[in-house]
Write a protein that holds these residues in place. Structure first.
Motif, PDB file in Angstrom:
ATOM      1  N   GLY A   1       0.850  -1.080   0.144  1.00 36.15           N
ATOM      2  CA  GLY A   1       0.218   0.209  -0.090  1.00 36.15           C
ATOM      3  C   GLY A   1       0.805   1.167   0.042  1.00 36.15           C
ATOM      4  N   GLY A   2       1.915   1.287   0.932  1.00 35.35           N
ATOM      5  CA  GLY A   2       2.806   2.297   0.945  1.00 35.35           C
ATOM      6  C   GLY A   2       3.556   2.604  -0.493  1.00 35.35           C
ATOM      7  N   MET A   3       3.839   1.457  -1.092  1.00 33.25           N
ATOM      8  CA  MET A   3       4.659   1.742  -2.378  1.00 33.25           C
ATOM      9  C   MET A   3       3.610   2.246  -3.459  1.00 33.25           C
ATOM     10  SD  MET A   3       6.789  -1.614  -2.528  1.00 33.25           S
ATOM     11  CE  MET A   3       7.332  -1.644  -4.111  1.00 33.25           C
ATOM     12  N   ARG A   4       2.368   1.700  -3.535  1.00 36.51           N
ATOM     13  CA  ARG A   4       1.495   2.293  -4.485  1.00 36.51           C
ATOM     14  C   ARG A   4       1.145   3.917  -4.336  1.00 36.51           C
ATOM     15  NH1 ARG A   4      -1.082  -2.737  -4.319  1.00 36.51           N
ATOM     16  NH2 ARG A   4      -2.348  -2.098  -2.555  1.00 36.51           N
ATOM     17  N   ARG A   5       1.063   4.144  -2.988  1.00 33.29           N
ATOM     18  CA  ARG A   5       0.879   5.607  -2.681  1.00 33.29           C
ATOM     19  C   ARG A   5       2.057   6.467  -3.300  1.00 33.29           C
ATOM     20  NH1 ARG A   5      -3.640   7.910  -3.227  1.00 33.29           N
ATOM     21  NH2 ARG A   5      -4.846   8.566  -1.247  1.00 33.29           N
ATOM     22  N   ARG A   6       3.332   5.910  -2.816  1.00 33.17           N
ATOM     23  CA  ARG A   6       4.560   6.663  -3.323  1.00 33.17           C
ATOM     24  C   ARG A   6       4.357   6.747  -5.145  1.00 33.17           C
ATOM     25  NH1 ARG A   6       7.466   3.094  -0.066  1.00 33.17           N
ATOM     26  NH2 ARG A   6       8.792   2.671  -1.696  1.00 33.17           N
ATOM     27  N   LEU A   7       4.180   5.666  -5.661  1.00 34.39           N
ATOM     28  CA  LEU A   7       3.748   5.770  -7.187  1.00 34.39           C
ATOM     29  C   LEU A   7       2.990   6.722  -7.416  1.00 34.39           C
ATOM     30  CD1 LEU A   7       4.747   4.763  -9.791  1.00 34.39           C
ATOM     31  CD2 LEU A   7       3.352   3.093  -9.593  1.00 34.39           C
ATOM     32  N   ASP A   8       1.791   6.810  -6.914  1.00 32.50           N
ATOM     33  CA  ASP A   8       0.702   7.524  -6.969  1.00 32.50           C
ATOM     34  C   ASP A   8       1.074   9.078  -6.963  1.00 32.50           C
ATOM     35  OD1 ASP A   8      -1.974   8.065  -7.708  1.00 32.50           O
ATOM     36  OD2 ASP A   8      -2.695   7.673  -5.692  1.00 32.50           O
ATOM     37  N   ILE A   9       2.034   9.476  -5.826  1.00 31.17           N
ATOM     38  CA  ILE A   9       2.213  10.773  -6.118  1.00 31.17           C
ATOM     39  C   ILE A   9       3.509  11.289  -6.852  1.00 31.17           C
ATOM     40  CG2 ILE A   9       3.531  12.494  -4.419  1.00 31.17           C
ATOM     41  CD1 ILE A   9       1.923  11.325  -2.050  1.00 31.17           C
ATOM     42  N   ALA A  10       4.416  10.064  -7.092  1.00 34.01           N
ATOM     43  CA  ALA A  10       5.287  10.196  -8.406  1.00 34.01           C
ATOM     44  C   ALA A  10       4.569  10.551  -9.476  1.00 34.01           C
ATOM     45  CB  ALA A  10       6.195   9.145  -8.318  1.00 34.01           C
ATOM     46  N   MET A  11       3.821   9.851  -9.748  1.00 31.99           N
ATOM     47  CA  MET A  11       2.958  10.240 -11.096  1.00 31.99           C
ATOM     48  C   MET A  11       2.309  11.413 -11.285  1.00 31.99           C
ATOM     49  SD  MET A  11       0.966   6.301 -11.244  1.00 31.99           S
ATOM     50  CE  MET A  11      -0.034   6.932 -12.357  1.00 31.99           C
TER      51      MET A  11
ATOM     52  N   VAL B   1       1.126  23.256  -7.547  1.00 27.32           N
ATOM     53  CA  VAL B   1       0.080  23.237  -6.383  1.00 27.32           C
ATOM     54  C   VAL B   1      -0.649  21.673  -6.635  1.00 27.32           C
ATOM     55  CG1 VAL B   1      -2.326  23.614  -5.416  1.00 27.32           C
ATOM     56  CG2 VAL B   1      -0.887  25.448  -6.571  1.00 27.32           C
ATOM     57  N   ILE B   2      -0.405  20.898  -5.132  1.00 28.48           N
ATOM     58  CA  ILE B   2      -0.798  19.569  -5.300  1.00 28.48           C
ATOM     59  C   ILE B   2      -1.899  19.513  -4.198  1.00 28.48           C
ATOM     60  CG2 ILE B   2      -0.224  17.038  -4.942  1.00 28.48           C
ATOM     61  CD1 ILE B   2       2.609  17.733  -5.565  1.00 28.48           C
ATOM     62  N   PHE B   3      -2.941  18.625  -4.626  1.00 29.49           N
ATOM     63  CA  PHE B   3      -4.184  18.277  -3.845  1.00 29.49           C
ATOM     64  C   PHE B   3      -3.903  17.005  -3.382  1.00 29.49           C
ATOM     65  CE2 PHE B   3      -5.674  21.588  -6.368  1.00 29.49           C
ATOM     66  CZ  PHE B   3      -6.400  22.658  -5.549  1.00 29.49           C
ATOM     67  N   LEU B   4      -3.819  16.830  -2.147  1.00 26.64           N
ATOM     68  CA  LEU B   4      -3.723  15.436  -1.556  1.00 26.64           C
ATOM     69  C   LEU B   4      -5.083  15.201  -0.546  1.00 26.64           C
ATOM     70  CD1 LEU B   4       0.263  15.454  -0.419  1.00 26.64           C
ATOM     71  CD2 LEU B   4      -0.827  14.303  -2.473  1.00 26.64           C
ATOM     72  N   ASP B   5      -5.683  14.371  -1.335  1.00 26.02           N
ATOM     73  CA  ASP B   5      -7.085  13.751  -0.611  1.00 26.02           C
ATOM     74  C   ASP B   5      -7.012  12.587   0.276  1.00 26.02           C
ATOM     75  OD1 ASP B   5      -9.779  14.137   0.224  1.00 26.02           O
ATOM     76  OD2 ASP B   5     -10.565  13.582  -1.785  1.00 26.02           O
ATOM     77  N   GLU B   6      -6.544  12.886   1.588  1.00 24.64           N
ATOM     78  CA  GLU B   6      -6.543  11.877   2.394  1.00 24.64           C
ATOM     79  C   GLU B   6      -5.381  10.391   1.861  1.00 24.64           C
ATOM     80  OE1 GLU B   6     -10.225  10.030   3.720  1.00 24.64           O
ATOM     81  OE2 GLU B   6     -11.305  11.655   3.947  1.00 24.64           O
ATOM     82  N   PRO B   7      -4.332  11.026   1.860  1.00 26.55           N
ATOM     83  CA  PRO B   7      -3.193  10.442   1.103  1.00 26.55           C
ATOM     84  C   PRO B   7      -2.588   9.299   1.849  1.00 26.55           C
ATOM     85  CG  PRO B   7      -2.224  12.385   1.863  1.00 26.55           C
ATOM     86  CD  PRO B   7      -3.913  12.308   2.000  1.00 26.55           C
ATOM     87  N   THR B   8      -2.781   9.250   3.223  1.00 29.78           N
ATOM     88  CA  THR B   8      -2.185   8.088   4.199  1.00 29.78           C
ATOM     89  C   THR B   8      -3.269   7.321   4.485  1.00 29.78           C
ATOM     90  OG1 THR B   8      -2.345   9.466   5.923  1.00 29.78           O
ATOM     91  CG2 THR B   8      -0.315   9.475   4.683  1.00 29.78           C
ATOM     92  N   THR B   9      -4.717   7.233   4.504  1.00 31.18           N
ATOM     93  CA  THR B   9      -5.717   6.414   4.653  1.00 31.18           C
ATOM     94  C   THR B   9      -5.338   5.030   4.321  1.00 31.18           C
ATOM     95  OG1 THR B   9      -7.533   8.150   4.544  1.00 31.18           O
ATOM     96  CG2 THR B   9      -7.987   5.890   4.484  1.00 31.18           C
ATOM     97  N   GLY B  10      -5.320   4.288   5.486  1.00 32.76           N
ATOM     98  CA  GLY B  10      -5.022   2.710   5.201  1.00 32.76           C
ATOM     99  C   GLY B  10      -3.648   2.201   5.293  1.00 32.76           C
ATOM    100  N   LEU B  11      -2.685   3.436   5.431  1.00 28.69           N
ATOM    101  CA  LEU B  11      -1.263   3.020   5.597  1.00 28.69           C
ATOM    102  C   LEU B  11      -0.884   2.703   6.986  1.00 28.69           C
ATOM    103  CD1 LEU B  11       0.370   5.741   3.247  1.00 28.69           C
ATOM    104  CD2 LEU B  11      -0.548   3.467   2.578  1.00 28.69           C
ATOM    105  N   ASP B  12       0.285   1.955   7.085  1.00 27.89           N
ATOM    106  CA  ASP B  12       0.792   1.559   8.237  1.00 27.89           C
ATOM    107  C   ASP B  12       1.639   2.511   8.932  1.00 27.89           C
ATOM    108  OD1 ASP B  12       3.803   1.028   7.999  1.00 27.89           O
ATOM    109  OD2 ASP B  12       2.681  -0.092   6.222  1.00 27.89           O
ATOM    110  N   PRO B  13       1.958   2.703   9.950  1.00 31.51           N
ATOM    111  CA  PRO B  13       2.540   3.978  10.754  1.00 31.51           C
ATOM    112  C   PRO B  13       3.839   4.129  10.071  1.00 31.51           C
ATOM    113  CG  PRO B  13       1.555   2.785  12.331  1.00 31.51           C
ATOM    114  CD  PRO B  13       1.473   1.714  11.319  1.00 31.51           C
ATOM    115  N   ARG B  14       4.360   3.214   9.568  1.00 32.05           N
ATOM    116  CA  ARG B  14       5.883   3.699   8.921  1.00 32.05           C
ATOM    117  C   ARG B  14       5.742   4.093   7.546  1.00 32.05           C
ATOM    118  NH1 ARG B  14      11.129   1.697   9.659  1.00 32.05           N
ATOM    119  NH2 ARG B  14      10.197  -0.129  11.110  1.00 32.05           N
ATOM    120  N   SER B  15       4.670   3.552   6.717  1.00 31.12           N
ATOM    121  CA  SER B  15       4.519   4.186   5.463  1.00 31.12           C
ATOM    122  C   SER B  15       3.897   5.789   5.708  1.00 31.12           C
ATOM    123  CB  SER B  15       3.567   3.395   4.681  1.00 31.12           C
ATOM    124  OG  SER B  15       3.908   2.012   4.523  1.00 31.12           O
TER     125      SER B  15
END
Length: 311
Positions: A134-144, A152-166
């Motif tokens: 999940g954390g890798m997919r989120r990082r890829l999402d932001i990289a894209m 300007v970047i809109f981040l709509d709940e970008p860490t929902t469902g991620l573990d604390p480290r991610s």
């Protein structure tokens, strides 16, 4: 970025009821609120995905109504749900975004390589995104999102469902973006996240802004802040209580004194000056201020009456 009198309704359901926002360039602005408050609708309007029924807004210096194409060219959006195509590799996802931004082949490859390296995705680049955590997919999402070099970047709940480290990794990414001059508009369900990242916070409730300011300013709106002083012996505790006794509560067993205080520099200086005048020395001082959870519940009400957000 700024908005004035922003309104949106679906039939007789008013989602936004005239909200005003100001987001300085190169800062993190966090929009909080219970489900149904209008957070996602606000992001959708400011990112040109839907139109407002009333009010005006400008993003990256462009009027939202008059120049929506210019706004789109200046922004990036990472929604609640990942835009990653799990059937292709991370590298292919990045190449697809480069094509959508009409980058040349060489430029697209250069930016893709830089972003995959920046987001620690080089080793996984040629693997299907379906194999990513999940954390890798989120990082890829932001990289894209960054392929087009948005201001300007809109981040709509970008860490929902991620573990604390991610989640902490994502926080570092957001801090790095802002350090590079990017403006981040963040919605989140995690109040600690807003406290850690945001320069300013706004709380939406029933389509209206219930509170707005820096995290520290908002915390001072809520009663309950206090200073806990500890002392070496009962005599010092008694002397401090006499000097600061108005509203103070003594714990004789713990040799401590709890004094109402908002934690501001002025209030702390006044408290310490009172101890000095009484010639009392404190062994320790701890400031306890309300957190954003307290602010959130104070301005939106306790859970139980929230409505599910339909849009």
């Amino acid at each position: 970025m700024a908005a004035e009198g922003l309104r949106k309704a679906y039939g007789d359901k008013v989602v936004l009821d005239g909200i005003d926002l100001h987001v300085p360039r190169g800062t993190v602005f966090s929009l909080l609120g219970p489900n149904g408050a209008g957070k996602t609708t606000t992001v959708q309007i400011l990112s040109t995905l839907i139109t407002a029924d009333g009010g005006r807004a400008s993003v990256a210096g462009h009027d939202l109504a008059a120049a929506p194409q210019a706004v789109r060219a200046a922004i990036g959006v990472t929604g609640q749900f990942s835009a990653v195509d799990n059937m292709i590799t991370g590298e292919e996802n990045m190449a697809l975004m480069a094509d959508l931004h009409h980058l040349g082949r060489r430029e697209g490859k250069r930016i893709t390589a830089e972003l995959l390296d920046r987001f620690d995705l080089v080793e996984a680049a040629k693997k299907p995104a379906s194999t990513y955590s999940g954390g890798m997919r989120r990082r890829l999402d932001i990289a894209m999102t960054l392929v087009g070099s948005p201001r300007v970047i809109f981040l709509d709940e970008p860490t929902t469902g991620l573990d604390p480290r991610s989640r902490h990794t994502m926080w570092e990414i957001i801090r790095d973006l802002v350090a590079g001059g990017v403006t981040v508009f963040l919605t989140t369900q995690y109040l600690e996240e807003a406290d850690q990242l945001a320069d300013r916070v706004a709380v939406l409730s029933r389509g209206r802004l219930a509170a707005q300011g820096t995290p520290e300013e908002l915390k001072r709106l809520v009663p309950g802040g206090h200073v806990r002083l500890t002392f070496a012996d009962p005599a010092a505790l008694a002397a401090a209580y006499r000097a600061l006794g108005d509203g103070a509560a003594a714990d004789e067993e713990g040799l401590s004194l709890r004094v109402p205080n908002d934690g501001s520099v002025h209030a702390l200086r006044s408290l310490l000056d009172g101890l000095d005048r009484a010639a009392v020395t404190s062994e320790g001082l701890t400031v306890h201020t309300p957190d954003l959870d307290d602010v959130f519940f104070a301005v939106t009400g306790r859970p139980g009456n929230d409505k599910v957000e339909a849009r």
